[in-house]
Motif scaffolding. Structure first.
Motif, mmCIF file in Angstrom:
data_model
loop_
_atom_site.group_PDB
_atom_site.id
_atom_site.type_symbol
_atom_site.label_atom_id
_atom_site.label_comp_id
_atom_site.label_asym_id
_atom_site.label_seq_id
_atom_site.Cartn_x
_atom_site.Cartn_y
_atom_site.Cartn_z
ATOM 1 N N SER A 103 -32.498 53.194 57.671
ATOM 2 C CA SER A 103 -32.707 51.769 57.904
ATOM 3 C C SER A 103 -33.780 51.536 58.944
ATOM 4 O O SER A 103 -34.087 52.409 59.766
ATOM 5 C CB SER A 103 -31.402 51.104 58.365
ATOM 6 O OG SER A 103 -30.974 51.651 59.596
ATOM 7 N N ILE A 104 -34.347 50.341 58.898
ATOM 8 C CA ILE A 104 -35.248 49.826 59.936
ATOM 9 C C ILE A 104 -34.449 48.818 60.749
ATOM 10 O O ILE A 104 -33.760 47.970 60.188
ATOM 11 C CB ILE A 104 -36.471 49.142 59.299
ATOM 12 C CG1 ILE A 104 -37.304 50.159 58.512
ATOM 13 C CG2 ILE A 104 -37.319 48.461 60.363
ATOM 14 C CD1 ILE A 104 -38.350 49.512 57.629
ATOM 15 N N SER A 105 -34.506 48.934 62.068
ATOM 16 C CA SER A 105 -33.738 48.033 62.924
ATOM 17 C C SER A 105 -34.635 47.305 63.904
ATOM 18 O O SER A 105 -35.660 47.844 64.345
ATOM 19 C CB SER A 105 -32.660 48.800 63.697
ATOM 20 O OG SER A 105 -31.667 49.292 62.832
ATOM 21 N N LYS A 144 -28.681 44.701 71.831
ATOM 22 C CA LYS A 144 -27.951 44.412 70.597
ATOM 23 C C LYS A 144 -28.886 44.502 69.404
ATOM 24 O O LYS A 144 -30.106 44.331 69.530
ATOM 25 C CB LYS A 144 -27.294 43.028 70.661
ATOM 26 C CG LYS A 144 -28.259 41.864 70.765
ATOM 27 C CD LYS A 144 -27.483 40.544 70.785
ATOM 28 C CE LYS A 144 -28.418 39.343 70.908
ATOM 29 N NZ LYS A 144 -27.680 38.072 70.924
ATOM 30 N N VAL A 145 -28.298 44.777 68.245
ATOM 31 C CA VAL A 145 -29.057 44.843 67.000
ATOM 32 C C VAL A 145 -29.181 43.435 66.431
ATOM 33 O O VAL A 145 -28.184 42.757 66.192
ATOM 34 C CB VAL A 145 -28.374 45.767 65.971
ATOM 35 C CG1 VAL A 145 -29.186 45.819 64.688
ATOM 36 C CG2 VAL A 145 -28.185 47.163 66.545
ATOM 37 N N LEU A 146 -30.416 42.990 66.229
ATOM 38 C CA LEU A 146 -30.648 41.672 65.648
ATOM 39 C C LEU A 146 -30.705 41.722 64.128
ATOM 40 O O LEU A 146 -30.244 40.813 63.449
ATOM 41 C CB LEU A 146 -31.962 41.085 66.174
ATOM 42 C CG LEU A 146 -32.064 40.827 67.677
ATOM 43 C CD1 LEU A 146 -33.445 40.294 68.017
ATOM 44 C CD2 LEU A 146 -30.994 39.845 68.134
ATOM 45 N N PHE A 188 -28.284 41.048 61.285
ATOM 46 C CA PHE A 188 -27.258 42.094 61.368
ATOM 47 C C PHE A 188 -25.916 41.493 61.775
ATOM 48 O O PHE A 188 -25.841 40.646 62.661
ATOM 49 C CB PHE A 188 -27.677 43.150 62.390
ATOM 50 C CG PHE A 188 -26.653 44.225 62.599
ATOM 51 C CD1 PHE A 188 -26.478 45.228 61.666
ATOM 52 C CD2 PHE A 188 -25.848 44.229 63.726
ATOM 53 C CE1 PHE A 188 -25.532 46.221 61.848
ATOM 54 C CE2 PHE A 188 -24.899 45.219 63.930
ATOM 55 C CZ PHE A 188 -24.744 46.211 62.978
ATOM 56 N N LYS A 189 -24.857 41.938 61.094
ATOM 57 C CA LYS A 189 -23.495 41.545 61.456
ATOM 58 C C LYS A 189 -22.621 42.789 61.532
ATOM 59 O O LYS A 189 -22.654 43.641 60.639
ATOM 60 C CB LYS A 189 -22.920 40.577 60.423
ATOM 61 C CG LYS A 189 -23.589 39.216 60.411
ATOM 62 C CD LYS A 189 -22.916 38.279 59.418
ATOM 63 C CE LYS A 189 -23.588 36.906 59.422
ATOM 64 N NZ LYS A 189 -22.953 35.986 58.454
ATOM 65 N N ASN A 190 -21.861 42.903 62.630
ATOM 66 C CA ASN A 190 -20.938 44.027 62.754
ATOM 67 C C ASN A 190 -19.868 43.942 61.677
ATOM 68 O O ASN A 190 -19.302 42.876 61.429
ATOM 69 C CB ASN A 190 -20.274 44.034 64.135
ATOM 70 C CG ASN A 190 -21.222 44.529 65.204
ATOM 71 O OD1 ASN A 190 -21.910 45.520 64.988
ATOM 72 N ND2 ASN A 190 -21.272 43.846 66.338
ATOM 73 N N SER A 191 -19.594 45.071 61.043
ATOM 74 C CA SER A 191 -18.604 45.089 59.971
ATOM 75 C C SER A 191 -17.941 46.456 59.927
ATOM 76 O O SER A 191 -18.549 47.470 60.260
ATOM 77 C CB SER A 191 -19.267 44.799 58.619
ATOM 78 O OG SER A 191 -18.348 44.962 57.556
ATOM 79 N N LEU A 192 -16.681 46.460 59.538
ATOM 80 C CA LEU A 192 -15.977 47.728 59.398
ATOM 81 C C LEU A 192 -16.503 48.521 58.209
ATOM 82 O O LEU A 192 -16.380 49.746 58.150
ATOM 83 C CB LEU A 192 -14.470 47.477 59.221
ATOM 84 C CG LEU A 192 -13.744 46.856 60.423
ATOM 85 C CD1 LEU A 192 -12.291 46.575 60.063
ATOM 86 C CD2 LEU A 192 -13.827 47.782 61.630
#
Length: 436
Positions: A103-105, A144-146, A188-192
């Motif tokens: 991925s690119i972050s 934080k990851v945007l 980006f959204k945090n997800s399990l």
């Protein structure tokens, strides 16, 4: 490493790099612990972050956001204090060797505009395991990851277009060069549950005559003409793309050039829209002029070893620097390049291959270099004793680094130990370069 005799500065260490990694030998780990204990004496700012995977690229975005806020605490003194935070964005990509979805972050890295004026001693926490006092940043001051864009193959090189930073070009290990329009991809959204679907690229670039099927590490946007992109692969094929000709999701080269060995690095001249230079595995520097049919206007073998990096001096139009696989940096004057194979200056700067070179954007006599020997170094090429600062915080080879737009001396660097460091040397080291 002995501590430097300077006044200690407060150092912010947001998230420690791993103390123990199976591929890192004991001597390197011991050196890292010594470096960390000395860090408060040699940095004005230091933030160490652990990434999930190594990155081969890092780049500061040009935008800088200034955030002023007051902490809602009971202390009147605290309520009156105004904390100015600078939020910077960083671009980087993963290098998983097929072990995961690459991925690119885009990261947001907040820092205090003046860190030392905003440190509160009563917030220093003692860590009994490390036997150290640590500064715990507030939630407003954490990275934080945007955004994360899932990518096909390893991210060998990723760079945004200088004129339109939302346009991002990426090259992988399969010979692909793709263009993403950042605003067309979700935040980006945090997800399990990890999102493993490959993000669709807006444009796929391809050489219709000599299609690439191998690694592409050389990638550079033209700084003077919008949309011109160069990509050089490890078979020696250099493709020139003009995004102004874009009309379909597939864009072919507008021109290509062939080299007899792999292209390690490529760079447009910072003050020209038609000249660029390459370095390759045979130790050759070539200068191209895209306006001419026979584009190679200069070819010079400068080393018996592979040359891995080249950098054009933005403040001195005829000055270039090259770094080879033996850790040797050479400074050249293009005005005498054809007549002489002797550099203006040669430095045995590193003990392993040079991975990246960048001149300072403001001080034309300062050159920075990174290496597989785990270090990033600053050199004053106008002095006999050239190296004036060494960053030794990475425990494996440093792959890339970049200068910040927010601060003359702030740098971000990434290494094979999965670390991302954002750091600034002590002002006692850099004050000598202040202009009147």
């Amino acid at each position: 490493m002995e501590p430097m005799e300077v006044e200690p500065e407060v150092v912010q260490m947001e998230e420690d790099s791993p103390e123990v990694t199976t591929s890192i030998d004991e001597q390197t780990q011991r050196g890292y612990r010594i470096w960390k204990k000395n860090a408060p004496f040699i940095y004005d700012y230091l933030s160490t972050n652990s990434l999930l995977w190594p990155s081969l690229s890092v780049q500061f975005f040009p935008d800088v956001t200034h955030i002023n806020h007051k902490e809602s605490l009971e202390s009147e003194e605290t309520q009156e204090s105004n904390e100015e935070i600078i939020a910077q964005r960083l671009l980087h990509g993963t290098f998983t060797l097929g072990q995961a979805v690459d991925s690119i972050s885009i990261l947001q890295i907040p820092t205090f505009k003046n860190l030392n004026q905003n440190i509160k001693i009563n917030k220093l926490d003692y860590n009994p395991d490390k036997e150290e006092l640590e500064f715990s940043p507030s939630s407003n001051n954490k990275s934080k990851v945007l955004q994360k864009i899932n990518h096909l193959g390893d991210v060998n090189k990723v760079r945004y277009m200088p004129q339109k930073p939302d346009i991002i070009a990426s090259a992988n290990n399969l010979g692909d060069v793709v263009i993403y329009e950042r605003t067309r991809h979700k935040s980006f959204k945090n997800s399990l549950i990890d999102d493993t679907d490959i993000s669709k690229a807006e444009i796929r670039l391809s050489n219709s005559i000599l299609p690439s099927k191998t690694d592409i590490f050389a990638l550079d946007w033209n700084q003077n003409q919008e949309g011109l992109l160069l990509a050089g692969d490890m078979n020696g094929v250099i493709s020139l793309y003009d995004l102004k000709e874009y009309s379909t999701p597939e864009l072919e080269q507008c021109r290509y050039f062939e080299n007899d060995t792999g292209i390690n690095d490529i760079e447009w001249f910072p003050t020209h829209d038609s000249l660029f230079s390459t370095v390759d595995d045979k130790g050759t520097v070539k200068i191209y002029d895209t306006r001419q049919n026979d584009a190679v206007i200069c070819s010079q073998k400068i080393s018996e070893h592979g040359v891995d990096s080249i950098s054009m001096n933005p403040g001195f139009s005829s000055g270039i620097a090259t770094g080879d696989s033996q850790g040797v940096i050479k400074i050249w004057d293009l005005r005498a390049f054809k007549q002489s194979s002797q550099p203006v200056k040669q430095m045995n700067a590193h003990t392993d291959s040079i991975t990246q070179l960048y001149w300072h954007p403001k001080y034309s006599n300062v050159l920075a270099s990174s290496s597989s020997d785990h270090s990033v170094k600053f050199h004053n090429v106008s002095n006999e004793e050239t190296c004036f600062f060494t960053h030794l915080g990475h425990m494996l080879g440093v792959n890339d680094f970049d200068w910040s737009y927010a601060d003359d001396w702030m740098v971000a660097s990434v290494a094979d130990d999965n670390s991302l460091h954002v750091w600034k040397p002590s002002h006692t080291v850099t004050d000598r370069f202040k202009t009147a």
